[in-house]
Design a protein around this motif. Structure first.
Motif, PDB file in Angstrom:
ATOM      1  N   LEU A   1       3.602 -15.839 -17.800  1.00  0.00           N
ATOM      2  CA  LEU A   1       2.315 -16.538 -17.757  1.00  0.00           C
ATOM      3  C   LEU A   1       1.343 -16.026 -18.815  1.00  0.00           C
ATOM      4  CD1 LEU A   1       1.746 -16.830 -13.905  1.00  0.00           C
ATOM      5  CD2 LEU A   1       2.671 -18.533 -15.484  1.00  0.00           C
ATOM      6  N   ARG A   2       1.722 -14.980 -19.503  1.00  0.00           N
ATOM      7  CA  ARG A   2       0.966 -14.398 -20.621  1.00  0.00           C
ATOM      8  C   ARG A   2      -0.394 -13.849 -20.228  1.00  0.00           C
ATOM      9  NH1 ARG A   2       4.474 -12.576 -22.714  1.00  0.00           N
ATOM     10  NH2 ARG A   2       3.051 -11.831 -24.262  1.00  0.00           N
ATOM     11  N   PHE A   3      -0.510 -13.332 -19.026  1.00  0.00           N
ATOM     12  CA  PHE A   3      -1.682 -12.547 -18.664  1.00  0.00           C
ATOM     13  C   PHE A   3      -1.209 -11.322 -17.902  1.00  0.00           C
ATOM     14  CE2 PHE A   3      -1.452 -15.690 -15.233  1.00  0.00           C
ATOM     15  CZ  PHE A   3      -1.551 -14.912 -14.102  1.00  0.00           C
ATOM     16  N   GLN A   4      -2.025 -10.298 -17.921  1.00  0.00           N
ATOM     17  CA  GLN A   4      -1.658  -9.007 -17.352  1.00  0.00           C
ATOM     18  C   GLN A   4      -1.694  -9.061 -15.824  1.00  0.00           C
ATOM     19  OE1 GLN A   4      -4.276  -5.915 -18.640  1.00  0.00           O
ATOM     20  NE2 GLN A   4      -2.605  -4.451 -18.818  1.00  0.00           N
ATOM     21  N   THR A   5      -0.603  -8.586 -15.185  1.00  0.00           N
ATOM     22  CA  THR A   5      -0.552  -8.562 -13.729  1.00  0.00           C
ATOM     23  C   THR A   5      -0.088  -7.196 -13.237  1.00  0.00           C
ATOM     24  OG1 THR A   5       1.728  -9.372 -13.666  1.00  0.00           O
ATOM     25  CG2 THR A   5      -0.021 -11.022 -13.515  1.00  0.00           C
TER      26      THR A   5
ATOM     27  N   GLY B   1       0.819  -1.215   0.000  1.00  0.00           N
ATOM     28  CA  GLY B   1       0.000   0.000   0.000  1.00  0.00           C
ATOM     29  C   GLY B   1       0.847   1.257   0.000  1.00  0.00           C
ATOM     30  N   VAL B   2       1.911   1.258   0.798  1.00  0.00           N
ATOM     31  CA  VAL B   2       2.826   2.410   0.825  1.00  0.00           C
ATOM     32  C   VAL B   2       3.511   2.569  -0.530  1.00  0.00           C
ATOM     33  CG1 VAL B   2       4.964   3.296   1.849  1.00  0.00           C
ATOM     34  CG2 VAL B   2       3.173   2.344   3.309  1.00  0.00           C
ATOM     35  N   TRP B   3       3.933   1.458  -1.123  1.00  0.00           N
ATOM     36  CA  TRP B   3       4.578   1.498  -2.441  1.00  0.00           C
ATOM     37  C   TRP B   3       3.614   2.076  -3.478  1.00  0.00           C
ATOM     38  CZ3 TRP B   3       6.635  -3.502  -5.264  1.00  0.00           C
ATOM     39  CH2 TRP B   3       7.375  -3.130  -6.372  1.00  0.00           C
ATOM     40  N   GLU B   4       2.366   1.648  -3.431  1.00  0.00           N
ATOM     41  CA  GLU B   4       1.371   2.169  -4.375  1.00  0.00           C
ATOM     42  C   GLU B   4       1.105   3.646  -4.132  1.00  0.00           C
ATOM     43  OE1 GLU B   4      -1.007   2.076  -7.648  1.00  0.00           O
ATOM     44  OE2 GLU B   4       0.245   0.434  -6.929  1.00  0.00           O
ATOM     45  N   TRP B   5       1.106   4.060  -2.871  1.00  0.00           N
ATOM     46  CA  TRP B   5       0.898   5.470  -2.562  1.00  0.00           C
ATOM     47  C   TRP B   5       2.084   6.309  -3.044  1.00  0.00           C
ATOM     48  CZ3 TRP B   5       3.587   8.748   0.841  1.00  0.00           C
ATOM     49  CH2 TRP B   5       2.986   9.991   1.039  1.00  0.00           C
ATOM     50  N   ALA B   6       3.293   5.817  -2.843  1.00  0.00           N
ATOM     51  CA  ALA B   6       4.497   6.559  -3.228  1.00  0.00           C
ATOM     52  C   ALA B   6       4.699   6.569  -4.737  1.00  0.00           C
ATOM     53  CB  ALA B   6       5.724   5.951  -2.545  1.00  0.00           C
ATOM     54  N   SER B   7       4.311   5.492  -5.403  1.00  0.00           N
ATOM     55  CA  SER B   7       4.502   5.387  -6.845  1.00  0.00           C
ATOM     56  C   SER B   7       3.240   4.788  -7.452  1.00  0.00           C
ATOM     57  CB  SER B   7       5.715   4.496  -7.130  1.00  0.00           C
ATOM     58  OG  SER B   7       5.858   4.273  -8.504  1.00  0.00           O
ATOM     59  N   PRO B   8       2.206   5.633  -7.650  1.00  0.00           N
ATOM     60  CA  PRO B   8       0.915   5.105  -8.122  1.00  0.00           C
ATOM     61  C   PRO B   8       1.016   4.467  -9.503  1.00  0.00           C
ATOM     62  CG  PRO B   8       0.712   7.393  -7.423  1.00  0.00           C
ATOM     63  CD  PRO B   8       2.171   7.055  -7.425  1.00  0.00           C
ATOM     64  N   GLY B   9       0.119   3.564  -9.710  1.00  0.00           N
ATOM     65  CA  GLY B   9       0.019   2.970 -11.041  1.00  0.00           C
ATOM     66  C   GLY B   9       0.633   1.602 -11.113  1.00  0.00           C
ATOM     67  N   GLY B  10       1.941   1.551 -11.108  1.00  0.00           N
ATOM     68  CA  GLY B  10       2.596   0.260 -11.265  1.00  0.00           C
ATOM     69  C   GLY B  10       2.093  -0.438 -12.501  1.00  0.00           C
ATOM     70  N   ALA B  11       2.333   0.163 -13.643  1.00  0.00           N
ATOM     71  CA  ALA B  11       1.778  -0.267 -14.920  1.00  0.00           C
ATOM     72  C   ALA B  11       1.669  -1.788 -15.035  1.00  0.00           C
ATOM     73  CB  ALA B  11       2.626   0.277 -16.057  1.00  0.00           C
ATOM     74  N   PRO B  12       0.478  -2.279 -15.344  1.00  0.00           N
ATOM     75  CA  PRO B  12       0.316  -3.719 -15.553  1.00  0.00           C
ATOM     76  C   PRO B  12       1.232  -4.198 -16.676  1.00  0.00           C
ATOM     77  CG  PRO B  12      -1.813  -2.653 -15.441  1.00  0.00           C
ATOM     78  CD  PRO B  12      -0.773  -1.567 -15.497  1.00  0.00           C
ATOM     79  N   ARG B  13       1.674  -5.434 -16.576  1.00  0.00           N
ATOM     80  CA  ARG B  13       2.564  -5.969 -17.612  1.00  0.00           C
ATOM     81  C   ARG B  13       2.244  -7.430 -17.869  1.00  0.00           C
ATOM     82  NH1 ARG B  13       7.740  -5.978 -13.675  1.00  0.00           N
ATOM     83  NH2 ARG B  13       7.441  -8.071 -12.864  1.00  0.00           N
ATOM     84  N   PHE B  14       2.697  -7.899 -19.017  1.00  0.00           N
ATOM     85  CA  PHE B  14       2.557  -9.294 -19.394  1.00  0.00           C
ATOM     86  C   PHE B  14       3.871  -9.987 -19.091  1.00  0.00           C
ATOM     87  CE2 PHE B  14      -0.785  -7.458 -21.949  1.00  0.00           C
ATOM     88  CZ  PHE B  14      -1.784  -8.394 -21.847  1.00  0.00           C
ATOM     89  N   GLY B  15       3.805 -11.074 -18.365  1.00  0.00           N
ATOM     90  CA  GLY B  15       5.006 -11.823 -18.020  1.00  0.00           C
ATOM     91  C   GLY B  15       5.004 -13.182 -18.687  1.00  0.00           C
TER      92      GLY B  15
END
Length: 94
Positions: free
Chosen positions: A44-48, A28-42
């Motif tokens: 497993l070939r689905f967006q996380t 939660g702190v990480w998300e607050w400090a750096s919002p978004g955290g762009a989803p990516r495909f890894g």
């Protein structure tokens, strides 16, 4: 001193749940400090997102520990190293 006898909790159980709570709070702190955290495909070939990867690492770690208990007599503390390595791989590759 805290008394957990009413639920038959041990200190390792308390530490386990406090660690999970700390991981969720840190996320939660990480998300607050750096919002978004762009989803990516890894691999497993689905967006996380970061939260998805945390969930996958916690779920996988639970299965690693269960398998460890089932397959070996080695103390469960050694499975922690395997779980940490798994979590690092999930966050890097998934």
């Amino acid at each position: 001193m805290l008394d957990f006898s009413w639920m038959a909790w041990t200190w390792p159980t308390v530490a386990f749940f406090l660690t999970i709570a700390a991981l969720i709070a840190a996320m939660g702190v990480w998300e607050w400090a750096s919002p978004g955290g762009a989803p990516r495909f890894g691999i497993l070939r689905f967006q996380t997102t970061r939260g998805d990867r945390l969930f996958l690492s916690l779920l996988g770690s639970a299965f690693i520990c269960l398998g460890w208990l089932w397959l070996t007599e080695v103390p469960l503390a050694y499975a922690l190293g395997v779980c940490v390595l798994y979590a690092i791989l999930v966050f890097r590759l998934v």
